[in-house]
Design an enzyme around this catalytic site. Structure first.
Site, PDB file in Angstrom:
ATOM      1  N   GLY A 276      25.635 -22.304 -16.955  1.00 46.42           N
ATOM      2  CA  GLY A 276      24.581 -23.060 -16.481  1.00 46.42           C
ATOM      3  C   GLY A 276      23.844 -24.115 -17.671  1.00 46.42           C
ATOM      4  O   GLY A 276      22.743 -24.381 -17.341  1.00 46.42           O
TER       5      GLY A 276
ATOM      6  N   ASN B 165      37.103 -22.218 -10.639  1.00 50.47           N
ATOM      7  CA  ASN B 165      38.247 -22.106 -10.952  1.00 50.47           C
ATOM      8  C   ASN B 165      38.892 -20.665 -10.949  1.00 50.47           C
ATOM      9  O   ASN B 165      38.556 -19.905 -10.993  1.00 50.47           O
ATOM     10  CB  ASN B 165      38.304 -22.670 -12.548  1.00 50.47           C
TER      11      ASN B 165
ATOM     12  N   ASN C  75      39.979 -14.031 -13.002  1.00 48.46           N
ATOM     13  CA  ASN C  75      41.069 -14.765 -12.571  1.00 48.46           C
ATOM     14  C   ASN C  75      42.521 -13.560 -12.748  1.00 48.46           C
ATOM     15  O   ASN C  75      43.490 -14.285 -12.508  1.00 48.46           O
ATOM     16  CB  ASN C  75      41.156 -16.066 -12.610  1.00 48.46           C
ATOM     17  N   THR C  76      42.272 -12.917 -13.453  1.00 54.00           N
ATOM     18  CA  THR C  76      43.432 -11.984 -13.975  1.00 54.00           C
ATOM     19  C   THR C  76      43.231 -10.695 -13.458  1.00 54.00           C
ATOM     20  O   THR C  76      42.175  -9.838 -13.721  1.00 54.00           O
ATOM     21  CB  THR C  76      43.800 -11.900 -15.419  1.00 54.00           C
TER      22      THR C  76
ATOM     23  N   SER D 246      37.307 -12.634 -17.155  1.00 53.55           N
ATOM     24  CA  SER D 246      37.598 -13.636 -16.491  1.00 53.55           C
ATOM     25  C   SER D 246      38.039 -12.883 -14.911  1.00 53.55           C
ATOM     26  O   SER D 246      38.312 -11.927 -14.888  1.00 53.55           O
ATOM     27  CB  SER D 246      38.769 -14.409 -16.950  1.00 53.55           C
TER      28      SER D 246
ATOM     29  N   PHE E 242      44.563 -18.102 -16.571  1.00 48.57           N
ATOM     30  CA  PHE E 242      44.975 -18.168 -18.000  1.00 48.57           C
ATOM     31  C   PHE E 242      46.557 -18.723 -18.164  1.00 48.57           C
ATOM     32  O   PHE E 242      47.364 -18.310 -18.762  1.00 48.57           O
ATOM     33  CB  PHE E 242      45.147 -16.682 -18.608  1.00 48.57           C
TER      34      PHE E 242
ATOM     35  N   LYS F 122      33.476 -11.368 -25.013  1.00 54.04           N
ATOM     36  CA  LYS F 122      32.661 -12.014 -23.674  1.00 54.04           C
ATOM     37  C   LYS F 122      32.892 -11.441 -22.662  1.00 54.04           C
ATOM     38  O   LYS F 122      33.737 -10.767 -22.062  1.00 54.04           O
ATOM     39  CB  LYS F 122      33.660 -13.397 -23.757  1.00 54.04           C
TER      40      LYS F 122
ATOM     41  N   ASN G 265      30.767 -15.209 -19.006  1.00 49.99           N
ATOM     42  CA  ASN G 265      31.669 -15.822 -18.593  1.00 49.99           C
ATOM     43  C   ASN G 265      31.520 -16.495 -17.015  1.00 49.99           C
ATOM     44  O   ASN G 265      30.035 -16.355 -16.511  1.00 49.99           O
ATOM     45  CB  ASN G 265      32.900 -14.946 -18.334  1.00 49.99           C
TER      46      ASN G 265
END
Length: 362
Positions: A295, A116, A183-184, A181, A120, A219, A248
């Site tokens: 996982g 993905n 993705n940012t 994450s 956010f 996290k 993550n």
């Protein structure tokens, strides 16, 4: 039945469309008091041996849903009715944002994985706070995962997280600072201890100031070096955090054929996630709560994480491939395993094999 439906129908549909439809259905369920109560009585963990207390919060079972599914705190009660011991909502940012361009969610069925790059996407902290302030019709432990708004520069990240914390910490059973994450842009840079310390200090001040003192966790990413994992563990102890969630998604593509950008979750993450958990346990012992994610597919995986030192375990991708009864099924299997071994509480399992061979078996 679910495997048949997934392979015949769901796998042929756009992954994000299926996700939104599922969240919408669960949101409707969350507002249907009779149905959700019936489901909760049938599917939620009820064996007293499964109950866990962590950072002052009581959980009916050790397996919860990781952040990323219920991004806007829309369907936590519906998810609890299907057997999750807790639901972590988010990631929620201070300001609403659309996330990255589509397509941004990809299934890898052969590898039992997802990629993905959602970015956010959420309606912002204020909108989520309105939902979280509604009375809960069924018991559910709700964690709130907060992240940085994409357009906010790194220099203003602390204030951005504090804005979210002020809105959401009073309504959360626990609060999670997400700095991991992929993705940012620039977010993972905040895992560096010199940047992470002032951020956690500021958010902890907000969490400590709520009427019931909201527990605070951080996290981390599986892609940290071992030395950085140790540094974050030491920082968490130094600041008196309540827990660490490991891990993550990963930017590694080892063991998968897809080269789509974004965070990889699911089976390929299993080994590294377990490795990070074991390293954290060796570093912090039982002085801080460890939550293992990454996982987790079945009861064997949950059992292994508990033995390695996790008090709580989270899954997400496992549910996508395992179906709506996934969490309930795993809790029932864990219950049977405890009974067969004469263990009266899952807490007796936590950390039993940390640093040694598994003496309790699979």
């Amino acid at each position: 039945m679910y495997k048949f439906v997934f392979s015949l129908l769901l796998s042929r549909l756009d992954a994000e469309q299926v996700h939104h439809a599922t969240v919408g259905a669960l949101a409707l369920l969350s507002r249907a008091p009779v149905v959700k109560k019936v489901l909760h009585r049938r599917l939620a963990p009820r064996d007293p041996a499964l109950r866990v207390e962590a950072f002052g919060v009581h959980f009916p079972g050790p397996l919860g849903l990781a952040a990323g599914f219920d991004k806007d705190a829309a369907c936590a009660e519906g998810l609890a009715a299907f057997g999750f011991g807790h639901v972590e909502v988010g990631t929620i940012t201070a300001h609403a944002q659309p996330g990255n361009a589509r397509p941004r969610l990809f299934r890898l069925p052969r590898e039992r994985a997802l990629i993905n790059r959602m970015g956010f996407n959420n309606g912002g902290a204020h909108a989520a706070a309105r939902r979280l302030s509604r009375p809960r019709g069924v018991p559910v432990v709700v964690g709130v995962n907060i992240g940085k708004t994409k357009v906010v520069p790194e220099s203003a990240a602390v204030d951005d997280y504090v804005t979210s914390a002020k809105e959401l910490a009073p309504l959360a059973d626990y609060l999670v600072v997400n700095v991991s994450s992929p993705n940012t842009p620039g977010l993972r840079d905040l895992q560096a201890v010199e940047l992470l310390r002032p951020l956690l200090v500021a958010v902890k001040q907000v969490a400590d100031g709520t009427p019931r003192r909201t527990p605070l966790l951080v996290k981390i990413a599986p892609d940290l070096s071992d030395e950085d994992v140790d540094a974050v563990a030491d920082l968490a102890l130094d600041l008196g955090l309540d827990g660490i969630i490991a891990t993550n998604t990963t930017i590694s593509r080892a063991g998968v054929s897809s080269r789509e950008t974004g965070g990889l979750s699911g089976r390929p993450l299993k080994a590294r996630s377990l490795e990070v958990l074991r390293r954290l346990r060796a570093r912090v012992g039982d002085r801080i709560t460890l939550v293992s994610a990454g996982g987790v597919e079945n009861a064997d995986d949950v059992w292994e994480r508990l033995l390695a030192g996790a008090t709580l375990v989270q899954g997400y991708t496992g549910m996508i491939y395992g179906g709506p009864l996934w969490a309930s099924r795993i809790h029932r299997q864990l219950s049977r395993r405890l009974r067969l071994r004469g263990i009266t509480s899952v807490r007796e399992v936590v950390g039993r094999t940390a640093g040694s061979a598994d003496t309790l078996g699979g």
